[in-house]
Write a protein that holds these residues in place. Structure first.
Motif, PDB file in Angstrom:
ATOM      1  N   SER A 162     -22.861  23.647   6.494  1.00 52.07           N
ATOM      2  CA  SER A 162     -24.279  23.993   6.598  1.00 52.07           C
ATOM      3  C   SER A 162     -24.730  24.865   5.427  1.00 52.07           C
ATOM      4  O   SER A 162     -25.844  24.725   4.948  1.00 52.07           O
ATOM      5  CB  SER A 162     -24.575  24.692   7.921  1.00 52.07           C
ATOM      6  N   GLU A 163     -23.888  25.754   4.977  1.00 53.93           N
ATOM      7  CA  GLU A 163     -24.116  26.601   3.806  1.00 53.93           C
ATOM      8  C   GLU A 163     -25.569  27.044   3.631  1.00 53.93           C
ATOM      9  O   GLU A 163     -26.293  26.563   2.763  1.00 53.93           O
ATOM     10  CB  GLU A 163     -23.631  25.887   2.547  1.00 53.93           C
ATOM     11  N   ASN A 164     -26.006  27.943   4.492  1.00 51.84           N
ATOM     12  CA  ASN A 164     -27.342  28.545   4.431  1.00 51.84           C
ATOM     13  C   ASN A 164     -28.484  27.556   4.666  1.00 51.84           C
ATOM     14  O   ASN A 164     -29.619  27.834   4.301  1.00 51.84           O
ATOM     15  CB  ASN A 164     -27.557  29.278   3.102  1.00 51.84           C
ATOM     16  N   ARG A 165     -28.184  26.405   5.249  1.00 54.52           N
ATOM     17  CA  ARG A 165     -29.231  25.445   5.599  1.00 54.52           C
ATOM     18  C   ARG A 165     -29.412  25.482   7.105  1.00 54.52           C
ATOM     19  O   ARG A 165     -28.439  25.496   7.850  1.00 54.52           O
ATOM     20  CB  ARG A 165     -28.871  24.040   5.127  1.00 54.52           C
ATOM     21  N   LYS A 166     -30.644  25.476   7.557  1.00 54.89           N
ATOM     22  CA  LYS A 166     -30.921  25.584   8.985  1.00 54.89           C
ATOM     23  C   LYS A 166     -30.766  24.268   9.728  1.00 54.89           C
ATOM     24  O   LYS A 166     -30.355  24.247  10.879  1.00 54.89           O
ATOM     25  CB  LYS A 166     -32.328  26.131   9.204  1.00 54.89           C
ATOM     26  N   VAL A 167     -31.117  23.166   9.099  1.00 52.33           N
ATOM     27  CA  VAL A 167     -31.132  21.883   9.794  1.00 52.33           C
ATOM     28  C   VAL A 167     -30.058  20.934   9.284  1.00 52.33           C
ATOM     29  O   VAL A 167     -29.339  20.323  10.057  1.00 52.33           O
ATOM     30  CB  VAL A 167     -32.522  21.215   9.663  1.00 52.33           C
ATOM     31  N   VAL A 168     -29.945  20.809   7.994  1.00 59.31           N
ATOM     32  CA  VAL A 168     -29.079  19.810   7.373  1.00 59.31           C
ATOM     33  C   VAL A 168     -27.637  20.308   7.279  1.00 59.31           C
ATOM     34  O   VAL A 168     -27.390  21.460   6.959  1.00 59.31           O
ATOM     35  CB  VAL A 168     -29.604  19.463   5.963  1.00 59.31           C
ATOM     36  N   LYS A 169     -26.698  19.385   7.568  1.00 56.26           N
ATOM     37  CA  LYS A 169     -25.276  19.625   7.321  1.00 56.26           C
ATOM     38  C   LYS A 169     -24.762  18.455   6.497  1.00 56.26           C
ATOM     39  O   LYS A 169     -25.342  17.365   6.518  1.00 56.26           O
ATOM     40  CB  LYS A 169     -24.495  19.742   8.624  1.00 56.26           C
ATOM     41  N   SER A 170     -23.662  18.690   5.791  1.00 55.14           N
ATOM     42  CA  SER A 170     -23.186  17.651   4.894  1.00 55.14           C
ATOM     43  C   SER A 170     -21.672  17.584   4.831  1.00 55.14           C
ATOM     44  O   SER A 170     -20.970  18.533   5.165  1.00 55.14           O
ATOM     45  CB  SER A 170     -23.744  17.897   3.488  1.00 55.14           C
ATOM     46  N   LEU A 171     -21.212  16.434   4.369  1.00 55.65           N
ATOM     47  CA  LEU A 171     -19.822  16.253   3.965  1.00 55.65           C
ATOM     48  C   LEU A 171     -19.812  16.433   2.457  1.00 55.65           C
ATOM     49  O   LEU A 171     -20.692  15.906   1.768  1.00 55.65           O
ATOM     50  CB  LEU A 171     -19.327  14.862   4.350  1.00 55.65           C
ATOM     51  N   ARG A 172     -18.832  17.157   1.926  1.00 55.45           N
ATOM     52  CA  ARG A 172     -18.837  17.540   0.509  1.00 55.45           C
ATOM     53  C   ARG A 172     -17.604  17.000  -0.193  1.00 55.45           C
ATOM     54  O   ARG A 172     -16.491  17.106   0.309  1.00 55.45           O
ATOM     55  CB  ARG A 172     -18.880  19.062   0.417  1.00 55.45           C
ATOM     56  N   TYR A 173     -17.845  16.456  -1.398  1.00 54.81           N
ATOM     57  CA  TYR A 173     -16.767  15.853  -2.175  1.00 54.81           C
ATOM     58  C   TYR A 173     -16.789  16.349  -3.618  1.00 54.81           C
ATOM     59  O   TYR A 173     -17.795  16.220  -4.313  1.00 54.81           O
ATOM     60  CB  TYR A 173     -16.895  14.322  -2.149  1.00 54.81           C
ATOM     61  N   PHE A 174     -15.660  16.907  -4.061  1.00 54.96           N
ATOM     62  CA  PHE A 174     -15.507  17.392  -5.430  1.00 54.96           C
ATOM     63  C   PHE A 174     -14.921  16.313  -6.352  1.00 54.96           C
ATOM     64  O   PHE A 174     -15.120  16.341  -7.550  1.00 54.96           O
ATOM     65  CB  PHE A 174     -14.619  18.633  -5.468  1.00 54.96           C
ATOM     66  N   LYS A 175     -14.171  15.378  -5.753  1.00 55.24           N
ATOM     67  CA  LYS A 175     -13.615  14.261  -6.519  1.00 55.24           C
ATOM     68  C   LYS A 175     -13.510  13.064  -5.581  1.00 55.24           C
ATOM     69  O   LYS A 175     -13.521  13.211  -4.355  1.00 55.24           O
ATOM     70  CB  LYS A 175     -12.276  14.619  -7.158  1.00 55.24           C
ATOM     71  N   ILE A 176     -13.405  11.897  -6.172  1.00 54.75           N
ATOM     72  CA  ILE A 176     -13.418  10.663  -5.370  1.00 54.75           C
ATOM     73  C   ILE A 176     -12.268  10.641  -4.358  1.00 54.75           C
ATOM     74  O   ILE A 176     -12.413  10.133  -3.253  1.00 54.75           O
ATOM     75  CB  ILE A 176     -13.431   9.418  -6.294  1.00 54.75           C
ATOM     76  N   ASP A 217     -11.269  12.998  -2.607  1.00 56.91           N
ATOM     77  CA  ASP A 217     -11.622  13.829  -1.451  1.00 56.91           C
ATOM     78  C   ASP A 217     -12.274  13.020  -0.330  1.00 56.91           C
ATOM     79  O   ASP A 217     -12.356  13.490   0.801  1.00 56.91           O
ATOM     80  CB  ASP A 217     -12.595  14.943  -1.852  1.00 56.91           C
ATOM     81  N   ILE A 218     -12.770  11.839  -0.651  1.00 58.51           N
ATOM     82  CA  ILE A 218     -13.507  11.050   0.340  1.00 58.51           C
ATOM     83  C   ILE A 218     -12.533  10.464   1.351  1.00 58.51           C
ATOM     84  O   ILE A 218     -11.741   9.582   1.030  1.00 58.51           O
ATOM     85  CB  ILE A 218     -14.329   9.930  -0.329  1.00 58.51           C
ATOM     86  N   ASN A 219     -12.595  10.984   2.558  1.00 58.16           N
ATOM     87  CA  ASN A 219     -11.812  10.444   3.664  1.00 58.16           C
ATOM     88  C   ASN A 219     -12.728   9.438   4.359  1.00 58.16           C
ATOM     89  O   ASN A 219     -13.671   9.814   5.058  1.00 58.16           O
ATOM     90  CB  ASN A 219     -11.392  11.569   4.608  1.00 58.16           C
ATOM     91  N   GLU A 220     -12.463   8.161   4.135  1.00 62.25           N
ATOM     92  CA  GLU A 220     -13.349   7.115   4.639  1.00 62.25           C
ATOM     93  C   GLU A 220     -13.449   7.130   6.159  1.00 62.25           C
ATOM     94  O   GLU A 220     -14.514   6.864   6.709  1.00 62.25           O
ATOM     95  CB  GLU A 220     -12.902   5.749   4.135  1.00 62.25           C
ATOM     96  N   GLU A 221     -12.358   7.449   6.842  1.00 62.17           N
ATOM     97  CA  GLU A 221     -12.393   7.494   8.307  1.00 62.17           C
ATOM     98  C   GLU A 221     -13.388   8.546   8.790  1.00 62.17           C
ATOM     99  O   GLU A 221     -14.197   8.288   9.680  1.00 62.17           O
ATOM    100  CB  GLU A 221     -10.998   7.797   8.856  1.00 62.17           C
ATOM    101  N   ILE A 222     -13.334   9.726   8.208  1.00 58.54           N
ATOM    102  CA  ILE A 222     -14.249  10.802   8.602  1.00 58.54           C
ATOM    103  C   ILE A 222     -15.679  10.444   8.225  1.00 58.54           C
ATOM    104  O   ILE A 222     -16.599  10.539   9.051  1.00 58.54           O
ATOM    105  CB  ILE A 222     -13.830  12.143   7.967  1.00 58.54           C
ATOM    106  N   LEU A 223     -15.886  10.020   6.981  1.00 56.64           N
ATOM    107  CA  LEU A 223     -17.229   9.673   6.528  1.00 56.64           C
ATOM    108  C   LEU A 223     -17.847   8.596   7.410  1.00 56.64           C
ATOM    109  O   LEU A 223     -18.968   8.747   7.906  1.00 56.64           O
ATOM    110  CB  LEU A 223     -17.206   9.207   5.065  1.00 56.64           C
ATOM    111  N   LEU A 224     -17.127   7.503   7.624  1.00 57.52           N
ATOM    112  CA  LEU A 224     -17.676   6.400   8.410  1.00 57.52           C
ATOM    113  C   LEU A 224     -17.885   6.789   9.867  1.00 57.52           C
ATOM    114  O   LEU A 224     -18.852   6.357  10.489  1.00 57.52           O
ATOM    115  CB  LEU A 224     -16.792   5.165   8.292  1.00 57.52           C
TER     116      LEU A 224
END
Length: 123
Positions: free
Chosen positions: A82-96, A98-105
């Motif tokens: 959430s990092e100081n955001r009230k409504v929006v949350k995100s998945l964060r990727y520093f490099k390709i 890092d993308i866990n397709e199971e979690i993302l999907l």
């Protein structure tokens, strides 16, 4: 070419590779989403409502996949930032890698399933 696609292709690495990979995963699994260019970033819409957006932060070195309906997401909450955001949350990727397709999907599917609860109804 759509403005959002042009934006993605014009990003420096590693942002371009991350964004392209995310674009492929999202569009291959959710064919009814519409990629638009809003607020100077790629935005996916579902039934003309915001679904998620791809936000590269060049200063901080990551790409966020951010969700408007994050308050209603229950899967993989420990991965949502959430990092100081009230409504929006995100998945964060520093490099390709890092993308866990199971979690993302899984998170995308849960967000998508909210359309059955009226979250993405057309006006």
């Amino acid at each position: 070419m759509k403005p959002a696609e042009e934006y993605i292709l014009n990003q420096p690495e590693p942002f371009k590779s991350i964004l392209l990979h995310l674009q492929i995963l999202i569009e291959a699994n959710f064919s009814e989403v519409d990629l638009q260019f809003k607020w100077k970033i790629p935005f996916y819409y579902l039934n003309e409502k915001p679904f998620c957006y791809l936000n590269p932060s060049k200063k901080k070195g990551y790409v966020d996949v951010a969700f408007w309906v994050s308050a209603h997401l229950t899967k993989y909450k420990e991965h949502l930032i959430s990092e100081n955001r009230k409504v929006v949350k995100s998945l964060r990727y520093f490099k390709i890698e890092d993308i866990n397709e199971e979690i993302l999907l899984s998170v995308l599917k849960e967000a998508h399933s909210l359309k059955d609860k009226g979250f993405y109804k057309r006006n």
